[in-house]
Every structure is written in C-alpha cells, then in structure tokens.
Design a protein around this motif. Structure first.
Motif, PDB file in Angstrom:
ATOM      1  N   HIS A   7       5.928  -1.549  20.108  1.00 32.93           N
ATOM      2  CA  HIS A   7       7.196  -1.221  19.705  1.00 32.93           C
ATOM      3  C   HIS A   7       7.456   0.341  20.064  1.00 32.93           C
ATOM      4  O   HIS A   7       6.383   0.856  20.269  1.00 32.93           O
ATOM      5  CB  HIS A   7       7.212  -1.556  18.207  1.00 32.93           C
ATOM      6  CG  HIS A   7       7.139  -2.872  17.802  1.00 32.93           C
ATOM      7  ND1 HIS A   7       7.990  -3.695  17.977  1.00 32.93           N
ATOM      8  CD2 HIS A   7       5.871  -3.655  17.465  1.00 32.93           C
ATOM      9  CE1 HIS A   7       7.364  -5.083  17.770  1.00 32.93           C
ATOM     10  NE2 HIS A   7       6.333  -4.780  17.470  1.00 32.93           N
ATOM     11  N   PHE A   8       8.639   0.777  19.587  1.00 33.32           N
ATOM     12  CA  PHE A   8       8.927   2.309  19.552  1.00 33.32           C
ATOM     13  C   PHE A   8       8.416   3.053  20.912  1.00 33.32           C
ATOM     14  O   PHE A   8       7.694   3.781  20.969  1.00 33.32           O
ATOM     15  CB  PHE A   8       8.039   2.773  18.659  1.00 33.32           C
ATOM     16  CG  PHE A   8       8.406   2.198  17.044  1.00 33.32           C
ATOM     17  CD1 PHE A   8       9.619   2.075  16.591  1.00 33.32           C
ATOM     18  CD2 PHE A   8       7.364   1.775  16.589  1.00 33.32           C
ATOM     19  CE1 PHE A   8       9.947   1.409  15.523  1.00 33.32           C
ATOM     20  CE2 PHE A   8       7.443   1.024  15.226  1.00 33.32           C
ATOM     21  CZ  PHE A   8       8.815   0.900  14.686  1.00 33.32           C
ATOM     22  N   THR A  31       3.518  -2.092  11.773  1.00 29.83           N
ATOM     23  CA  THR A  31       4.822  -1.498  12.028  1.00 29.83           C
ATOM     24  C   THR A  31       5.596  -2.376  13.147  1.00 29.83           C
ATOM     25  O   THR A  31       4.945  -2.590  14.194  1.00 29.83           O
ATOM     26  CB  THR A  31       4.961  -0.088  12.589  1.00 29.83           C
ATOM     27  OG1 THR A  31       3.990   0.050  13.935  1.00 29.83           O
ATOM     28  CG2 THR A  31       4.227   0.850  11.395  1.00 29.83           C
ATOM     29  N   THR A  32       6.843  -2.572  13.078  1.00 24.53           N
ATOM     30  CA  THR A  32       7.440  -3.209  13.895  1.00 24.53           C
ATOM     31  C   THR A  32       8.929  -2.671  14.011  1.00 24.53           C
ATOM     32  O   THR A  32       9.554  -1.853  13.163  1.00 24.53           O
ATOM     33  CB  THR A  32       7.946  -4.675  13.171  1.00 24.53           C
ATOM     34  OG1 THR A  32       6.566  -5.137  12.859  1.00 24.53           O
ATOM     35  CG2 THR A  32       8.703  -5.679  14.165  1.00 24.53           C
ATOM     36  N   ALA A  33       9.533  -2.526  15.176  1.00 24.20           N
ATOM     37  CA  ALA A  33      11.117  -2.320  15.243  1.00 24.20           C
ATOM     38  C   ALA A  33      11.934  -3.199  14.904  1.00 24.20           C
ATOM     39  O   ALA A  33      11.997  -4.486  15.217  1.00 24.20           O
ATOM     40  CB  ALA A  33      11.345  -2.036  16.740  1.00 24.20           C
ATOM     41  N   VAL A  67       9.579 -10.331  13.499  1.00 19.42           N
ATOM     42  CA  VAL A  67      11.169 -10.460  13.166  1.00 19.42           C
ATOM     43  C   VAL A  67      12.026 -11.030  14.062  1.00 19.42           C
ATOM     44  O   VAL A  67      11.710 -10.920  15.351  1.00 19.42           O
ATOM     45  CB  VAL A  67      11.295  -8.794  13.339  1.00 19.42           C
ATOM     46  CG1 VAL A  67      12.837  -8.371  13.257  1.00 19.42           C
ATOM     47  CG2 VAL A  67      10.478  -7.793  12.415  1.00 19.42           C
ATOM     48  N   ARG A 119      12.620 -10.225  17.979  1.00 22.47           N
ATOM     49  CA  ARG A 119      11.780  -9.132  18.487  1.00 22.47           C
ATOM     50  C   ARG A 119      10.528 -10.045  18.816  1.00 22.47           C
ATOM     51  O   ARG A 119       9.759  -9.746  19.732  1.00 22.47           O
ATOM     52  CB  ARG A 119      11.558  -8.505  17.280  1.00 22.47           C
ATOM     53  CG  ARG A 119      10.910  -7.006  17.176  1.00 22.47           C
ATOM     54  CD  ARG A 119      11.318  -6.239  18.276  1.00 22.47           C
ATOM     55  NE  ARG A 119      12.268  -5.146  18.395  1.00 22.47           N
ATOM     56  CZ  ARG A 119      12.671  -4.239  19.085  1.00 22.47           C
ATOM     57  NH1 ARG A 119      11.690  -3.752  20.008  1.00 22.47           N
ATOM     58  NH2 ARG A 119      13.779  -3.644  19.135  1.00 22.47           N
ATOM     59  N   HIS A 120      10.098 -10.792  17.744  1.00 22.69           N
ATOM     60  CA  HIS A 120       8.864 -11.532  18.029  1.00 22.69           C
ATOM     61  C   HIS A 120       8.885 -12.888  18.353  1.00 22.69           C
ATOM     62  O   HIS A 120       8.134 -13.738  18.664  1.00 22.69           O
ATOM     63  CB  HIS A 120       7.827 -11.357  16.764  1.00 22.69           C
ATOM     64  CG  HIS A 120       7.318 -10.061  16.357  1.00 22.69           C
ATOM     65  ND1 HIS A 120       8.084  -9.397  15.609  1.00 22.69           N
ATOM     66  CD2 HIS A 120       6.423  -9.434  16.759  1.00 22.69           C
ATOM     67  CE1 HIS A 120       7.408  -8.072  15.296  1.00 22.69           C
ATOM     68  NE2 HIS A 120       6.652  -8.248  16.176  1.00 22.69           N
ATOM     69  N   THR A 155       9.120  -2.372   8.721  1.00 24.31           N
ATOM     70  CA  THR A 155      10.089  -2.429   9.878  1.00 24.31           C
ATOM     71  C   THR A 155      10.928  -1.624   9.973  1.00 24.31           C
ATOM     72  O   THR A 155      11.755  -1.146   8.882  1.00 24.31           O
ATOM     73  CB  THR A 155      10.674  -3.907   9.680  1.00 24.31           C
ATOM     74  OG1 THR A 155       9.637  -5.024   9.610  1.00 24.31           O
ATOM     75  CG2 THR A 155      11.322  -4.454  10.962  1.00 24.31           C
TER      76      THR A 155
END
Lengths: 319, 319
Positions: free
Chosen positions: A317-318, B121-123, A48, A51-52, B89
C-alpha cells in the motif's frame, strides 16, 4: 434492523463454543481465560473492498477471507487459534449479504474451533477487520527472526494460484480452461490457512511467515528479520497444474509476485527438514524447498543456475 | 513511503514499553504473556470518518479517540489495559497527519501504560479500528448483567458535554461563550476514559457499562442484560456548567441522547454506594446517583416526579 438486532441475529453465536470464554459477544468486552504456561498470540488484519477483494465479491468469500488471513497469521506463528473479534463496517445491513458473510466466517471458525467473542458494526465503506487470539506453549512461537545461515527455505502447497485467480476475476487474465479457472478462483476466494501445519512445525522450523503479499515481497522480510540474505532457485517454485494451464509463461511471475496465497514460508535447518516434510505429508500437504538462507542482506534469485531479476514486485500500500 | 516504512516510522514503538510483551510490532502476530490468576479482557471498537467524527477532524484527536473509546470499554469492565492493536485504513500516507495521529494515540497509551503490539495499515477510506486487551483478577470483571433490583444507578462526571461539543463542531449548535464552547469541544475531541475508576469499582459496583451512545440508548442495555427495568430522575442528571451555558434548555436532551461522553454508568447496591463514592472522590471524579434498578423490563424516566418521555433517542447505525 438496528445494530443490536444485527449483532444478535448474525454474530452472537458465530463459530465454535469454547469453555475458555467466560463472556462473549454482548458486553463492553469479552472475558477470556489466561494460563501461565501458554503465550497469547494476537494479530489483526483488515480487508477493504476494492483493495483486497473486488467490489461485488461474494459475501461468503469475504467472510471466509476476513478470518482466513488472520488464521494464516497465527499459523505462521505456530499458534493454535481460539478467539476472534470482528469489526465490520458496511454500507447497509442487507440480510442476504449478512447471511452469506456470517456463513463464510462461521464455517471456517468452526473448522478451527474458533469462537467469535466480540466486535462492532458500523455504517460506512465496506471494511472488515478481524483480530485473532490464540496460544502456543510458552516460548515456542515461530518468529521471523529465528533463521540461521544455511537453513533451507520451504513453502507449503503451491504458490501463485490466488494471484492468478484474482487476475481472472478482474479479467486481466483469461482462459478457455474453465475447470482450471474455477480452481484458481477458489484459491483466491477460499484460501486454506495452514493452521495444523503451523502447529506441527513448532520445534522444527527456525522461522516462519505467511505469504500474503507475494514471495518477492515477503521473503526479504523474513531474511531481514533474521539478519540474513537468501538464495532462491526460481525453477523450484511449486506451481500447480491449474496455474501452468491458465497462466502459461506467466505462471512463474504469479508465483513470485502474486499475493493472497496464504501458504507458509519456513526456514528449517537441513537436519530437521525430513521430519518437517513428514509432518507435512501426514497433513496431505506438499512442502517444497526453494532455496536457503545465506549470509548478507540481499535475496538472490536464480533460474537455471543463472541470476534472475523478477519482473514483478510484492504488493504494498502507499506506493 | 511504503507500508513497511510507515509502520516502522510511526507505529513500531508507540505507547509504553511493557515487560509482558515478548514480541510486538513487526512479525505476523504479537506474543504476549498469559497468567493463570487473571482473566483476559478484550474489546474492539472502530471509528469511521464522517460517522464517528467530522471529516477533517484533527489527526491528534482521531488518534486519541480511537484508543479512548477502547480504553473506555475496558474501564467499563474494571480491567487494567495492557496491549493494543491498531488497524488503520487511510486514503494516503501524509507525514503530518500520521505524526498527529501517532501523537494523540501515543500520549494516551503511555498515560495508561498501554503498548501497541501489532496492527496493519491499508489504503482506503479513513477508518480506525483498535483492539485492546487488558486484565482483571480472575472472576472480578464488571459485567452488564450483575445488577439486582434496588441497586442504585450512578454516572461518573457530567454527561451530554461531548454531544454538545460535536454539535458545535458540526454547527448545529452555536454560542457566544467561547470558553464553554472550547470546553465542550475538548470533551468530544479528547474524552477521558475512566480507567482508574473502573478498576476502583471492582468489588463494589454490581454492573457497569460505558456511555458511548447516550444514556437513553445505553441504560436499557444494562437493564436488559440484568433482566430488570429502571427508574431515572432526569432532574438529577449531572450537567456541566459549560453545557448549561451553551445548550440552555437543550442541555437535558444532550445529557439523555448525546453520545461520546465515555463516562461510566454503574449499578451499585445502596449499602456500597458510600464506599464507591469515596473511591471516586479520591480520583477527583464526581459520582452522581440518577435512579435505580427496578423489577420489570422498561426504563421509566421522571422529571419533577412526573413521567417524562425523552425527546431524543440513542445513536444507532443501520436505522
């Protein structure tokens, strides 16, 4: 340019041509050959924007990385990749961007004999999800849960480079050594998935995973999957000359906590280590032992024979 | 809740349990059984918030739809679904939302004996990408390119309902008929992929695709893939009572241009139509002929035997 034209122009013949693809891009689904004697190995990974990878990253690097992170998952299973599917969500259809993306994806796909067999494109925030399928001879995949007490822990290549490369791109790290900086940035932007070595490690390694979230985040997962603890000698972590030059005293932190290296972490019984190392050498890849699996359920880090508490943690994440 | 906990809590045992999954969620990749006599059929489809469903949609509906659109792709190939991978996501990890999503996804997965075998899963902005794999006996998949001149065109169920349901949700359409409105909204929120009928159509239909972007957008793709034109009698399009009640004179436009129905569009040689219709009836599904494939490369629409120009066009991104 509508969706159909976009797919036709950029994605209908991307990657290698393969005889085991009966029907590729353009129908509701792909039709692929099955075989009794091989297991299908499948993974999906999404990257993303922001993000990445930093917003505004080079499209060719995004295309390369979106496939590389998935090839790395198959490498960690000892699987030979065959087919990829691409789900591309992007704000607008810019020909230059799409050219670059398709080039980065396609070059890496062809290098690994991977064919793009399907996918979809959607308008929305830049998100690239790739699903990859490959094969191993039945029962030979390298899983995370196969390690035994006393197995050695080894990593391919050098670690921490990509994390430092990302820090340089984000300007949270700076250097006057332009050559070293370029090398580290390339390690982030164009990671090399260790596919050939993963295949070579079948039958020798007892467990494997790829390093995507940093050693501190990833190693406990392999140990836990094998119901073991681990001991790591932090002074044995393989650090590149470029990382030492750029990061100085922080090099060790990047090696422990930096993600995105896509090197392999393997467990190997001591009696098989020499054979594994020789297969690595044949691929011009270094293989460094960094510790071993031990009884228990914790990972113990040591520096100069004293207990060491990493100052960094793996990416999640999260949280 | 970190990523690991999120996956463990919501996604580690989602859908059916299957004996052909050697290793599912939790490693770098899934390990799945291959077989000589079946072809692997694989598809991926992504739904994006605000694009494929209104922002704030019920999480259970999003979970259902993310899998349904993919099951529908396999239905259109005549394939029996087996394994799914989920790339999710989402802006934050809210337990209520995840519960609802997993319920919608899981109920539909179990109904079709599908097991979730991997994912990530990704934010980030809410985007749900599902990849699905299934099987057909070797060489029996229903492709888009198999139709011949003179083949009948048929659609399952009724069309236009989901488009009207979405218009009601977006308040671009209004009605006092609450029961009909509820029915149409359910058609959008909980589409029924025609998996059993797709399997039943193997060996009878000459080509098939699913209706996701509206008949006006989709039919030309099937005709073009088969290197043919087509003729459609618009007055034969199967319209539900609810659609007629709610949309009135616009019902036909929804049937032509509305997406998201996930009914099947099939080509079938006239001599095999009765057999196909009887298989549909056995599944309590209507099958309606709407026209035929003809020589040429255009789709001709007719209403009351006169040429008709649809006032709507199929959905396309990037236009």
């Amino acid at each position: 340019m509508d969706e159909f034209e976009l797919i036709h122009r950029y994605f209908s013949r991307l990657g290698a041509a393969r005889a085991d693809v009966f029907l590729g891009v353009g129908d509701d689904a792909a039709i692929l050959r099955g075989t009794d004697d091989t297991d299908l190995v499948a993974a999906v990974d999404t990257i993303v924007s922001g993000r990445h990878f930093p917003e505004g990253s080079d499209a060719r690097s995004i295309g390369h990385r979106s496939l590389a992170v998935n090839l790395s998952d198959l490498a960690a299973m000892g699987a030979r990749p065959a087919w990829a599917m691409l789900s591309l969500t992007l704000p607008q259809a810019e020909p230059d961007w799409l050219d670059g993306f398709a080039r980065g994806f396609g070059e890496l796909a062809r290098a690994h004999e991977v064919m793009l067999v399907g996918g979809d494109t959607t308008a929305g925030p830049l998100t690239v999800s790739v699903q990859i399928m490959g094969h191993v001879p039945h029962g030979t995949a390298l899983r995370r849960d196969g390690a035994s007490e006393g197995d050695l822990l080894a990593v391919t290549g050098t670690i921490g480079d990509a994390g430092a490369g990302l820090a340089l791109a984000l300007r949270t790290l700076a250097t006057h050594d332009a050559a070293a900086a370029g090398e580290l940035r390339r390690r982030f932007e164009y990671p090399t998935p260790r596919v050939e070595f993963g295949v070579a490690a079948r039958g020798l390694a007892s467990a494997a995973m790829d390093l995507s979230d940093g050693l501190v985040g990833d190693l406990p997962k392999l140990a836990a999957a094998s119901a073991l603890g681990a001991h790591v000698d932090v002074d044995r972590l393989p650090l590149s000359r470029a990382l030492r030059a750029v990061a100085g005293s922080l090099a060790r932190d990047f090696a422990l906590g930096g993600g995105d290296d896509y090197e392999l972490l393997l467990a190997v019984p001591p009696a098989r280590f020499a054979a594994l190392a020789s297969r690595a050498a044949a691929l011009n890849l270094t293989l460094t032992t960094i510790g071993e699996l031990r009884r228990g359920n914790t990972v113990h880090w040591a520096l100069d024979s004293r207990s060491y508490a990493p100052a960094v943690e793996g990416y999640s994440h999260f949280r």
